[in-house]
Design a protein around this motif. Structure first.
Motif, PDB file in Angstrom:
ATOM      1  N   TYR A 239      98.619 -43.474 -17.910  1.00  0.00           N
ATOM      2  CA  TYR A 239      99.930 -44.101 -17.671  1.00  0.00           C
ATOM      3  C   TYR A 239     100.695 -44.314 -18.966  1.00  0.00           C
ATOM      4  CZ  TYR A 239      98.143 -45.158 -13.019  1.00  0.00           C
ATOM      5  OH  TYR A 239      97.633 -45.064 -11.751  1.00  0.00           O
ATOM      6  N   ILE A 240     100.002 -44.836 -19.977  1.00  0.00           N
ATOM      7  CA  ILE A 240     100.658 -45.049 -21.262  1.00  0.00           C
ATOM      8  C   ILE A 240     100.174 -43.943 -22.194  1.00  0.00           C
ATOM      9  CG2 ILE A 240     101.045 -46.679 -23.151  1.00  0.00           C
ATOM     10  CD1 ILE A 240     100.104 -48.914 -21.250  1.00  0.00           C
ATOM     11  N   ARG A 241     101.015 -42.955 -22.393  1.00  0.00           N
ATOM     12  CA  ARG A 241     100.553 -41.756 -23.092  1.00  0.00           C
ATOM     13  C   ARG A 241     100.611 -41.957 -24.601  1.00  0.00           C
ATOM     14  NH1 ARG A 241      98.818 -37.911 -20.109  1.00  0.00           N
ATOM     15  NH2 ARG A 241      99.425 -37.977 -17.910  1.00  0.00           N
ATOM     16  N   PRO A 242      99.462 -41.844 -25.242  1.00  0.00           N
ATOM     17  CA  PRO A 242      99.439 -42.049 -26.695  1.00  0.00           C
ATOM     18  C   PRO A 242      99.884 -40.799 -27.452  1.00  0.00           C
ATOM     19  CG  PRO A 242      97.225 -41.620 -25.901  1.00  0.00           C
ATOM     20  CD  PRO A 242      98.120 -41.565 -24.701  1.00  0.00           C
ATOM     21  N   ASP A 243     100.455 -41.034 -28.628  1.00  0.00           N
ATOM     22  CA  ASP A 243     100.759 -39.919 -29.529  1.00  0.00           C
ATOM     23  C   ASP A 243      99.534 -39.604 -30.378  1.00  0.00           C
ATOM     24  OD1 ASP A 243     103.595 -39.905 -28.820  1.00  0.00           O
ATOM     25  OD2 ASP A 243     103.645 -41.843 -29.877  1.00  0.00           O
ATOM     26  N   ILE A 244      98.826 -40.674 -30.726  1.00  0.00           N
ATOM     27  CA  ILE A 244      97.712 -40.534 -31.657  1.00  0.00           C
ATOM     28  C   ILE A 244      96.531 -41.345 -31.114  1.00  0.00           C
ATOM     29  CG2 ILE A 244      96.936 -41.008 -34.037  1.00  0.00           C
ATOM     30  CD1 ILE A 244     100.063 -40.917 -34.697  1.00  0.00           C
ATOM     31  N   VAL A 245      95.338 -40.779 -31.184  1.00  0.00           N
ATOM     32  CA  VAL A 245      94.141 -41.477 -30.726  1.00  0.00           C
ATOM     33  C   VAL A 245      93.169 -41.636 -31.899  1.00  0.00           C
ATOM     34  CG1 VAL A 245      92.173 -41.409 -29.138  1.00  0.00           C
ATOM     35  CG2 VAL A 245      94.415 -40.560 -28.389  1.00  0.00           C
TER      36      VAL A 245
ATOM     37  N   THR B  25      90.708 -39.371 -36.045  1.00  0.00           N
ATOM     38  CA  THR B  25      92.089 -39.529 -35.615  1.00  0.00           C
ATOM     39  C   THR B  25      92.620 -38.171 -35.196  1.00  0.00           C
ATOM     40  OG1 THR B  25      92.471 -41.388 -37.113  1.00  0.00           O
ATOM     41  CG2 THR B  25      94.418 -40.204 -36.345  1.00  0.00           C
ATOM     42  N   GLU B  26      93.027 -38.086 -33.903  1.00  0.00           N
ATOM     43  CA  GLU B  26      93.541 -36.806 -33.402  1.00  0.00           C
ATOM     44  C   GLU B  26      94.669 -37.068 -32.406  1.00  0.00           C
ATOM     45  OE1 GLU B  26      90.492 -34.289 -31.784  1.00  0.00           O
ATOM     46  OE2 GLU B  26      89.387 -34.217 -33.705  1.00  0.00           O
ATOM     47  N   GLY B  27      95.066 -36.036 -31.717  1.00  0.00           N
ATOM     48  CA  GLY B  27      96.110 -36.164 -30.704  1.00  0.00           C
ATOM     49  C   GLY B  27      95.534 -36.705 -29.405  1.00  0.00           C
ATOM     50  N   PRO B  28      96.340 -36.741 -28.338  1.00  0.00           N
ATOM     51  CA  PRO B  28      95.923 -37.330 -27.063  1.00  0.00           C
ATOM     52  C   PRO B  28      94.711 -36.637 -26.445  1.00  0.00           C
ATOM     53  CG  PRO B  28      98.137 -36.346 -26.906  1.00  0.00           C
ATOM     54  CD  PRO B  28      97.759 -36.345 -28.344  1.00  0.00           C
ATOM     55  N   GLU B  29      94.496 -35.393 -26.782  1.00  0.00           N
ATOM     56  CA  GLU B  29      93.360 -34.672 -26.187  1.00  0.00           C
ATOM     57  C   GLU B  29      92.022 -35.314 -26.548  1.00  0.00           C
ATOM     58  OE1 GLU B  29      95.443 -33.528 -28.453  1.00  0.00           O
ATOM     59  OE2 GLU B  29      94.177 -33.167 -30.216  1.00  0.00           O
ATOM     60  N   LEU B  30      92.008 -36.075 -27.664  1.00  0.00           N
ATOM     61  CA  LEU B  30      90.768 -36.738 -28.087  1.00  0.00           C
ATOM     62  C   LEU B  30      90.283 -37.735 -27.025  1.00  0.00           C
ATOM     63  CD1 LEU B  30      88.567 -37.337 -30.216  1.00  0.00           C
ATOM     64  CD2 LEU B  30      90.156 -38.930 -31.307  1.00  0.00           C
TER      65      LEU B  30
ATOM     66  N   ALA C 122      96.388 -45.080 -29.617  1.00  0.00           N
ATOM     67  CA  ALA C 122      95.261 -45.605 -28.850  1.00  0.00           C
ATOM     68  C   ALA C 122      94.089 -45.778 -29.802  1.00  0.00           C
ATOM     69  CB  ALA C 122      94.895 -44.652 -27.727  1.00  0.00           C
ATOM     70  N   ILE C 123      93.418 -46.901 -29.673  1.00  0.00           N
ATOM     71  CA  ILE C 123      92.194 -47.097 -30.442  1.00  0.00           C
ATOM     72  C   ILE C 123      91.050 -47.234 -29.454  1.00  0.00           C
ATOM     73  CG2 ILE C 123      90.933 -48.577 -32.045  1.00  0.00           C
ATOM     74  CD1 ILE C 123      93.589 -49.306 -33.340  1.00  0.00           C
ATOM     75  N   MET C 124      90.129 -46.301 -29.565  1.00  0.00           N
ATOM     76  CA  MET C 124      88.987 -46.320 -28.662  1.00  0.00           C
ATOM     77  C   MET C 124      87.733 -46.512 -29.490  1.00  0.00           C
ATOM     78  SD  MET C 124      90.248 -43.238 -26.147  1.00  0.00           S
ATOM     79  CE  MET C 124      89.305 -43.732 -24.713  1.00  0.00           C
ATOM     80  N   GLY C 125      86.637 -46.740 -28.789  1.00  0.00           N
ATOM     81  CA  GLY C 125      85.384 -46.890 -29.517  1.00  0.00           C
ATOM     82  C   GLY C 125      84.387 -47.645 -28.686  1.00  0.00           C
ATOM     83  N   PRO C 126      83.115 -47.460 -29.006  1.00  0.00           N
ATOM     84  CA  PRO C 126      82.094 -48.158 -28.224  1.00  0.00           C
ATOM     85  C   PRO C 126      82.155 -49.664 -28.420  1.00  0.00           C
ATOM     86  CG  PRO C 126      81.097 -46.945 -30.060  1.00  0.00           C
ATOM     87  CD  PRO C 126      82.557 -46.630 -30.074  1.00  0.00           C
ATOM     88  N   ASN C 127      81.428 -50.386 -27.575  1.00  0.00           N
ATOM     89  CA  ASN C 127      81.365 -51.852 -27.699  1.00  0.00           C
ATOM     90  C   ASN C 127      80.883 -52.248 -29.082  1.00  0.00           C
ATOM     91  OD1 ASN C 127      82.211 -52.591 -25.159  1.00  0.00           O
ATOM     92  ND2 ASN C 127      80.154 -52.368 -24.275  1.00  0.00           N
TER      93      ASN C 127
END
Lengths: 250, 451
Positions: free
Chosen positions: A210-216, A227-232, A31-36
């Protein structure tokens, strides 16, 4: 399968990506997250070869091939897929003709004969069921007059048809109500094989339920800063991004 | 005094050959010749300075010295070859016109037509049914209003004629194949006369082809009378070559509650100037006026349309689409006139164009003139390039740019082809359009429509 090193990219002379490093292995969900404005969509556009973006430094290899040297269509043939944040409407081109052209170009690349009409229609029917895409939509022009949810489902339908090795879902959850989100996410999960990978780009945790990531990963100002696990993802959902900005000294 | 440069040779030739022209034709066609030639001399060819001719240099088309076949020498043509081939899955009755001479009809065509329907050579019909021909011939196509109509009326000796009496519907599609076929550069003046009485029904496909590597210049005047409640479809398909010049005038008059589709399809050509003059004379008449042009290299397609709404409750839908590549030029000038009293007119005009290259040129001139207050009229025109976002989207699905362009271009003209009411013809057109976009239709090699 995908190895990105120190990737820099700009659009209209403005640098958006400032040194991305990312490795995706077969079977992984990232998963790649981040602000706009952090560069998430730029990254996906650069990976599929959008002509408006210039790569100024760095490399990206896909199963050992220089991804950046391939044309957008060959990146697709090699098994890269992008589910667009804003799928494009193509008036006058029916979904059937569009998919037939796509499938047969893929087959040609892999030195397979084109599918005949009945094989193709059978495939369409089978894959439509995965995302519960109405037959009526399949007979219409590509994305024309589709609702937001239908467009996203149609993206996953195309993914099902093309069976990519790596799928990038760019804000596939935006504009979806909860039922559509579930259908789309279940579609992605049904398509998941042990050797295929997914990069989910999203603002929100809810798709990741729903789509569980291994790495965030957190993308911020053109770099992956965490970069961490799903808990991030859960932590980001609760606390926002300010703590990360503090961590990196802003 | 007007300089009669390009005109003079036609004026002189007529003076010398009027009797020869008469002798190769029929009295009904000979009657209006001399007046028509006077009208031609009085007007001269329209020039680029005139509104109706600003996009095509008409005098330049007529300046070269073409041969004319006034003696009616038959060009050897293997009719059997043309008649053997048909549009797949479409059963038509075929008629062949070579240059401006009616050549033959498919065997047994006459027996297969419903009772009372007359179809064949205009000249022969003018001899066998002079009263019928004279009632209609030249009544819509006024030599005083258009120099090319005048020139055609002065010189034309033959063409195609079809008459469908009251209440008769012709079940099979009638197909007219017009061949440009000669051993030297040739000018021909062809004439079509189409008469549908009240409640009649007819569907006609007319294809133009050029068989030889010579310069061909054709004028074609087509007069169409559609009676009350009658229904008529005309598909005109041009698939000629770069040495062909075509000047076509269609004159249509529709009576009350009639329904007409005119579809002008230019797949391959040299220079074409197609005029349509449609008069909706009876209340409730409906006209669909469709056009498509695909051009590249230095090809030129100019469509000028005029729809005259004279009666209340009539509707007209007009849609013209152009795809231009290379250094092609396209022109569309469409005028809709809604006369006083033509209340509840519903008129829509749309012209959309794709310029695939920077060197292609499109001129578009939509015009609405409305003199009634309770009407629904609209017009729209747009010219642009292919949607880059759509191209990229398709590429990301593995479709190479060339193939993606092809799909998008085919999609662009899909709605025009969608108006074709004969499914087998629509399928054939889709196929031909695809061939055309792939560049596999370099020149006309006989009747591709059929082969």
């Amino acid at each position: 399968m995908l190895e990105i090193k120190n990737l820099h990219a700009s659009i209209h002379g403005k640098e958006i990506l400032k040194g991305i490093d990312l490795t995706v292995k077969p079977g992984e969900v990232h998963a790649i997250m981040g602000p706009n404005g952090s560069g998430k969509s730029t990254l996906s556009n650069v990976l599929v070869g959008h002509p408006a973006y210039q790569v100024t430094q760095g490399s990206a290899t896909f199963y050992g091939k220089d991804l950046l040297a391939l044309s957008p269509e060959d990146r697709s043939h090699e098994g890269l897929f992008l589910s667009f944040q804003y799928p494009v409407e193509i008036p006058g081109v029916s979904m059937t003709n569009f998919m037939r052209a796509a499938i047969n170009e893929h087959r040609k690349y892999h030195q397979l004969p084109p599918l005949n009409a009945s094989e193709f229609l059978k495939l369409m029917k089978e894959k439509r069921a995965i995302v519960e895409l109405d037959n009526k939509l399949a007979n219409r022009s590509v994305n024309e007059g589709f609702s937001g949810g239908e467009k996203k489902r149609n993206e996953i339908f195309q993914m099902a048809m093309l069976e990519p090795r790596l799928s990038i879902l760019d804000e596939t959850d935006s504009g979806l109500d909860i039922d559509a989100l579930r259908i789309v996410a279940e579609g992605v999960n049904k398509l998941k094989r042990p050797d295929t990978s997914v990069i989910v780009i999203t603002h929100y945790q809810r798709l990741l339920d729903y789509i569980r990531p291994d790495i965030v990963h957190v993308l911020y100002k053109g770099r992956i800063v965490k970069t961490e696990g799903p808990e991030l993802a859960l932590k980001l959902e609760k606390q926002g991004y300010d703590w990360i900005k503090e961590e990196i000294g802003e | 005094m007007k300089d009669m440069g390009a005109e003079q040779q036609y004026i002189d030739l007529f003076e010398q050959c009027a009797q020869l022209i008469d002798s190769g034709s029929a009295p009904s066609l000979n009657a209006p010749r001399r007046r028509a030639m006077q009208a031609f001399a009085a007007q001269g060819f329209p020039t680029l300075r005139q509104e109706e001719a600003r996009y095509t240099d008409v005098p330049a088309l007529f300046a070269p010295d073409y041969g004319l076949n006034l003696r009616r020498t038959l060009v050897p043509t293997s009719a059997a070859e043309v008649f053997q081939c048909e549009v797949p899955n479409m059963s038509t009755q075929l008629y062949l016109v070579v240059n401006d001479i009616f050549h033959s009809a498919s065997p047994a065509a006459a027996q297969q037509l419903p009772d009372g329907v007359l179809a064949g050579s205009l000249k022969d019909m003018a001899l066998s049914h002079p009263a019928l021909v004279e009632k209609y011939y030249g009544r819509l196509a006024d030599p005083g209003s258009d120099a090319l109509t005048a020139l055609n009326t002065a010189y034309c000796q033959d063409g195609f004629f079809i008459y469908v009496p009251r209440g008769v519907r012709v079940p099979r599609v009638q197909q007219l194949v017009n061949l440009n076929h000669a051993g030297a550069d040739l000018m021909s003046h062809r004439r079509l006369l189409i008469i549908l009485e009240d409640g009649a029904g007819l569907s006609l496909l007319s294809c133009d082809h050029s068989l030889d590597e010579h310069q061909f210049l054709t004028t074609q005047i087509c007069e169409i009378y559609v009676g009350r409640g009658a229904s008529f479809d005309l598909y005109e398909l041009e698939e000629t070559h770069h040495l062909t010049r075509r000047c076509s005038n269609v004159y249509l008059r529709q009576q009350a509650d009639s329904r007409v589709l005119l579809d002008s399809l230019t797949l391959h050509n040299g220079i074409s100037r197609n005029r349509v003059h449609a008069t909706l004379e009876g209340p409730g008449a409906d006209l669909a006026l469709m056009g498509m042009a695909i051009s590249d290299k230095q090809q030129h397609v100019d469509n000028l349309t005029f729809i005259d709404h004279r009666a209340p409750r009539c509707s007209s839908r007009e849609l013209y689409k152009y795809v231009l590549e290379g250094e092609a030029t396209g022109a569309f000038a469409g005028k809709i006139l809604v006369r006083p009293g033509a209340q509840q007119t519903d008129a829509q005009q749309t012209n959309k164009n794709l310029c695939m290259t920077r060197t292609a040129r499109m001129y578009s001139q939509p015009q609405l003139e409305i003199y009634a207050d309770d009407v629904k009229c609209s017009h729209g025109s747009s010219t642009g390039r292919l949607d880059e976002n759509a191209l990229f989207y398709m590429q990301t699905r593995g479709i190479a740019p060339q193939e993606a362009r092809l799909l998008l271009m085919s999609a662009f003209v899909a709605d025009v082809i969608g108006q074709v009411r004969i499914p087998a013809l629509a399928d054939r057109l889709r196929h031909l359009v695809e061939l055309r976009f792939r560049g596999e239709m370099e020149k006309c090699r006989g009747c591709k429509m059929c082969k």
